[in-house]
Design an enzyme around this catalytic site. Structure first.
Site, PDB file in Angstrom:
ATOM      1  N   PHE A  59       0.823  -1.217   0.000  1.00 17.63           N
ATOM      2  CA  PHE A  59       0.000   0.000   0.000  1.00 17.63           C
ATOM      3  C   PHE A  59       0.855   1.265   0.000  1.00 17.63           C
ATOM      4  CE2 PHE A  59      -2.816  -3.078   2.180  1.00 17.63           C
ATOM      5  CZ  PHE A  59      -3.959  -2.940   1.408  1.00 17.63           C
ATOM      6  N   SER A  78      -4.915   1.689  -9.350  1.00 11.92           N
ATOM      7  CA  SER A  78      -5.999   2.679  -9.266  1.00 11.92           C
ATOM      8  C   SER A  78      -6.750   2.759 -10.579  1.00 11.92           C
ATOM      9  CB  SER A  78      -5.366   4.035  -8.945  1.00 11.92           C
ATOM     10  OG  SER A  78      -6.271   5.075  -9.132  1.00 11.92           O
ATOM     11  N   TYR A 103       1.269  11.109 -10.263  1.00 12.66           N
ATOM     12  CA  TYR A 103       0.763  10.024  -9.415  1.00 12.66           C
ATOM     13  C   TYR A 103       0.261   8.859 -10.282  1.00 12.66           C
ATOM     14  CZ  TYR A 103      -2.508   7.309  -6.672  1.00 12.66           C
ATOM     15  OH  TYR A 103      -3.192   6.257  -6.110  1.00 12.66           O
ATOM     16  N   LYS A 139       1.517   4.731 -10.880  1.00 10.57           N
ATOM     17  CA  LYS A 139       0.697   3.505 -10.826  1.00 10.57           C
ATOM     18  C   LYS A 139       0.864   2.698 -12.115  1.00 10.57           C
ATOM     19  CE  LYS A 139      -0.701   4.015  -6.751  1.00 10.57           C
ATOM     20  NZ  LYS A 139      -0.154   3.155  -5.719  1.00 10.57           N
ATOM     21  N   ASP A 144     -10.227  16.822 -14.029  1.00 13.57           N
ATOM     22  CA  ASP A 144     -11.260  15.853 -13.634  1.00 13.57           C
ATOM     23  C   ASP A 144     -11.880  15.181 -14.857  1.00 13.57           C
ATOM     24  OD1 ASP A 144     -11.190  15.835 -10.925  1.00 13.57           O
ATOM     25  OD2 ASP A 144     -12.939  17.119 -10.615  1.00 13.57           O
TER      26      ASP A 144
END
Ligand code: NAD
Ligand code: WQD
Length: 339
Positions: free
Chosen positions: A80, A124, A149, A153, A298
């Site tokens: 994690f 994610s 970020y 991933k 977004d």
């Protein structure tokens, strides 16, 4: 069987440690407390009635990590530990690459050296970007990541696939949608530092009077009520998926590379205003809000097709949005009572 849980005092990690202990795994936590607090360890022990081993250090410190592998018969890892703030990752890209990828590589070096398999990675839904079709299944093409970020991933997934193929190891890439809620005991939950970026912590802090008003970022999206849609998954359900994924890897007799990929969501999309209404109906507390411009970067809509996890792991999220939000509110009351 000892399982290394990195970031095990964090939000999703702490809930997963409880589920692992409930399933009789021995748990060894490494967490540098960069985004968590020590009292969570005591709360985990109270809830599970068992003690995980805890080491407070940064996973980039290879020599300390090596000592953990020397001291415990580690047979798997749930990783994690990572920095996760999208906006911050744009401002501090090198810190994000260093923390999220060096930590991962250091653990994989130990796995390689000691011939250990069974590695679970916190990925994610951000790896999909704005997918062209809904719901998103595991074969939906990945888009160029919109943040550093997100890139960590995508890169983490690639590193792990190469690790599995290169050394015939078993790995699982778990792509979480939007985790929310807290433990039903109200002793574990999300601890945002400063002003929350994510919707649910902001809603909860607004309801608690810590924030004046919730800004709803955009009501002109092509969705039913004009606000953006996400798949909010209850954190305890998510934690249980890790145990299911781990058991599936352990029980897989293959001596070849195993690369499991699972979307972990509810399969249901909820808008920002759906979340506000569900919170109000679950708690009876009003959330003042104002409509603002869209937030940069977004996406409009993202929700999962999680059928693969149900079919192969026997896992399904069955907690409603209202139930999950009620637990967030109970956790907020506990956090307030501690201050
Ligand atoms: P969190 O910040 O609450 O937990 C991460 C934990 O890792 C923290 O306790 C932090 O102290 C620790 N940590 C970070 N870097 C470390 C290092 N170098 N060495 C040791 N410990 C370190 O985050 P979370 O919400 O529980 O997320 C867990 C994982 O799931 C992360 O990898 C995150 O990127 C991923 N994820 C989270 C979400 C989400 O919305 N919460 C969604 C998808 C994926
Ligand atoms: C949800 C919705 C906002 C705050 C992030 C990461 C992603 C993944 C999950 C880790 C959006 C709206 C929010 C507010 C609002 N994390 N909103 N007012 O953006 O889906 O994803 O968390 O991997 O990588 O980017 O989650 O909770 O920030 O936002 O209106 O004050 O709520 O615009 O539509 P998001 P979020």
């Amino acid at each position: 069987m000892a399982i290394l849980v990195t970031g095990g005092l964090g939000y999703i990690g702490s809930h997963t440690v409880v589920e692992l202990l409930n399933n009789d795994f021995e748990v060894v936590i490494v967490d540098d407390l960069s985004n968590s607090e020590k009292f969570i360890l005591k709360n985990i022990e109270e809830i599970a009635g068992k003690k995980p081993v805890f080491y407070p250090f940064d996973l980039k410190r290879k020599e300390l990590l090596e000592q953990v592998f020397e001291a415990h018969p580690i047979e798997g890892c749930i990783n994690f530990a990572a920095y996760k703030a999208v906006g911050e990752s744009q401002e501090k890209p090198i810190d994000y690459y260093e923390n999220n990828l060096f930590s991962l590589i250091n653990i994989l070096q130990e796995f390689k050296k000691r011939n250990i398999s069974n590695f679970i990675f916190s990925s994610s839904c951000t790896v999909y970007g704005q997918a062209d079709t809904m719901p998103i299944d595991e074969n939906t093409p990945l888009k160029a990541a919109e943040s550093v970020y997100g890139k960590t991933k995508q890169m983490g997934e690639e590193i792990l696939k190469d690790f599995a193929v290169g050394y015939q190891k078993k790995i699982s890439l778990l792509r979480y949608f939007n985790p929310i809620g807290a433990h039903p005991s109200a002793r574990l939950g999300e601890l945002p530092i400063g002003i929350p970026n994510n919707l649910v912590p902001y809603v909860v802090q607004t309801a608690a009077g810590i924030r004046e008003i919730l800004s709803v970022w955009g009501d002109d999206y092509p969705t039913e009520d004009g606000t953006a849609v996400r798949d909010y998954i209850y954190v305890v359900d998510l934690a249980k998926a890790h145990v299911a994924a781990l058991k599936s890897l352990i029980n897989n007799p293959s001596d070849k590379a195993v690369i499991d990929v699972y979307n972990l969501g509810t399969g249901k999309g909820s808008s920002v205003l759906d979340v506000v209404k569900a919170f109000e109906s679950a708690t009876g507390v009003k959330v003042p809000y104002q409509i603002c411009d869209r937030r940069e970067g977004d996406i409009t809509v993202a929700y999962a097709n999680a059928d693969k996890a149900e079919k192969e792991l026997g896992w399904k999220s069955d907690t409603t949005l209202e139930e999950a939000l009620k637990t967030s509110w109970e956790w907020q009351k506990y956090v307030t009572s501690r201050n």
